[in-house]
Design an enzyme around this catalytic site. Sequence first.
Site, PDB file in Angstrom:
ATOM      1  N   GLU A 284      -7.347 -15.983   9.866  1.00 50.87           N
ATOM      2  CA  GLU A 284      -6.234 -16.947   9.821  1.00 50.87           C
ATOM      3  C   GLU A 284      -6.510 -17.929  10.946  1.00 50.87           C
ATOM      4  O   GLU A 284      -6.279 -17.632  12.112  1.00 50.87           O
ATOM      5  CB  GLU A 284      -4.898 -16.223   9.974  1.00 50.87           C
ATOM      6  CG  GLU A 284      -3.697 -17.071   9.589  1.00 50.87           C
ATOM      7  CD  GLU A 284      -3.060 -17.739  10.795  1.00 50.87           C
ATOM      8  OE1 GLU A 284      -3.327 -18.954  10.987  1.00 50.87           O
ATOM      9  OE2 GLU A 284      -2.315 -17.077  11.515  1.00 50.87           O
ATOM     10  N   CYS A 318       0.582 -22.176  14.350  1.00 49.16           N
ATOM     11  CA  CYS A 318      -0.492 -22.652  13.473  1.00 49.16           C
ATOM     12  C   CYS A 318       0.037 -23.382  12.250  1.00 49.16           C
ATOM     13  O   CYS A 318      -0.710 -24.111  11.592  1.00 49.16           O
ATOM     14  CB  CYS A 318      -1.381 -21.495  13.059  1.00 49.16           C
ATOM     15  SG  CYS A 318      -0.478 -20.094  12.387  1.00 49.16           S
ATOM     16  N   GLU A 416      -5.789 -30.742  15.674  1.00 51.27           N
ATOM     17  CA  GLU A 416      -4.539 -30.013  15.861  1.00 51.27           C
ATOM     18  C   GLU A 416      -4.127 -30.122  17.328  1.00 51.27           C
ATOM     19  O   GLU A 416      -4.875 -29.730  18.219  1.00 51.27           O
ATOM     20  CB  GLU A 416      -4.745 -28.546  15.478  1.00 51.27           C
ATOM     21  CG  GLU A 416      -3.479 -27.717  15.496  1.00 51.27           C
ATOM     22  CD  GLU A 416      -3.739 -26.286  15.064  1.00 51.27           C
ATOM     23  OE1 GLU A 416      -2.804 -25.653  14.529  1.00 51.27           O
ATOM     24  OE2 GLU A 416      -4.868 -25.778  15.239  1.00 51.27           O
TER      25      GLU A 416
END
Length: 513
Positions: A284, A318, A416
């Site tokens: 992940e 996330c 990000e």
Amino acid sequence: MASWRLPRTPLLLRAAQRLLPAPLRRSGSGPAPPRLPGSLVRSGGFVGGRWVQAAAAFPVLDPASGAELGRVADCGVAEARAAVRAAWEAGPGWSAERSALLRKWYNLMMENKDDLAKIITAENGKPLKEAQGEILYSASFLEWFAEEARRIYGVIIPPSVKDRRLLVLKQPVGVAAVITPWNFPSAMITRKVGAALAAGCTVVVKPAEDTPLSALALGELANQAGIPAGVYNVVPCSQQQTPAVGEALCTDPLVAKISFTGSTATGKILLHHAAGTVKRVSMELGGHAPFIVFDSADVDRAVAGALASKYRNSGQTCVCTNRFLVQKRIHDAFVEKFARAIERELHVGNGFDEGTTQGPLINEKAVGKVERHISDAVSQGASIVTGGKRHSFGKNFFEPTLLSNVTTNMLCTQEETFGPLAPVIKFDTEAEAVAIANSANVGLAGYFYSQDPAQIWRVAEQLEVGIVGVNEGLVSSVECPFGGVKQSGLGREGSKYGIDEYLEIKYVCFGGL
């Protein structure tokens, strides 16, 4: 290891601290750390049902004040291999009672939910209310997988040959190495470990160096629940030891499965290590979530969803929105209302303080990345609508920030941020928005707001992500599969699908009947 509690008077505190193991004493001067619940705080690794120390210890810091919360065993390769061996030896005996024992572990988490939340706020910094929510979310995975453990069904296949019977068994893969991040120091463990233990696997957890106390507290409760020695192991380690410990876990031949949550760059390194022994992997990894607001959207609902999606845990999740795409007809109204909501609803402060909604970022490096993204955007013509600088509360605190006049050339739309920065891009057409959203090489979550049913179906199917929020900014749920596409990872966690990541399928042909 015996539990300990900090007395409330200074005189008794000094006397008690002289009796504590060295790793748990406060050292040096500076701000006093938050008071931690002594019954759950542990300083050693947890290997084979025993609390173990290492040759050295590393500090765990409060990101709000910089104060040292304590020191934890700095486990290395030797401790990691010992934990793997303990897990491997415990595997054959871990089966019949796992549903009941996971339920006991869940019950103990609920009984200790307030203390577990305090540990999260102390080592992670998130507001106590958010930490309490994480504990409920975290415990729910143990409850869910306690039930799923009873539903690992095989299959009988009708044979094409008269004297045969064909069946399919599902069996645990074996030892699972679980490597978890700091932003959800409890929930990211139980989401993986709950599934692994329910499947019949045993585990070695390597928690993030910033937040090991939550993993160790879970170890204490697992022990209290009666989970057998070696089934749940924890090897905390410092940033310096992490590469070697990670490689040891990924290359050990006794480890059958790697499950990792963290950056895409680190995930690729672990995949490389795991490839040598062809291990099962779940990854992940990073996200870069788009949040699209179409002209047909309810702007007020979109603003509420944007606030929740962007600023939970100060933007350090996330699935946090990283890029806002707003159609031109409602762009100005959305930006104006979003700015007012940020200034009205968000309050920066210590996570333990009443009314705080925005705690510190995890460290100064994280703050530096937010500053770099803002500086780059402003240098290319972006406008700061609100926020834009470090907060006076402390070096790890940053003002919730909103940028307008943002373009796709800016760093904040290409990387990000993992912080409280909301950049807004204006777009003209649906096709343009979808193209921008899908331009990233990652695809974990995506959000959009629309009241056009046909558009909702089109965009939901076209977004290249593993999770879609339609008119909703918070999407995580224990019952639903969590995971991404592209370079956001491999596999799914939670839901009925999560347990499959820890199971092998075996076909049995019974002939001569």
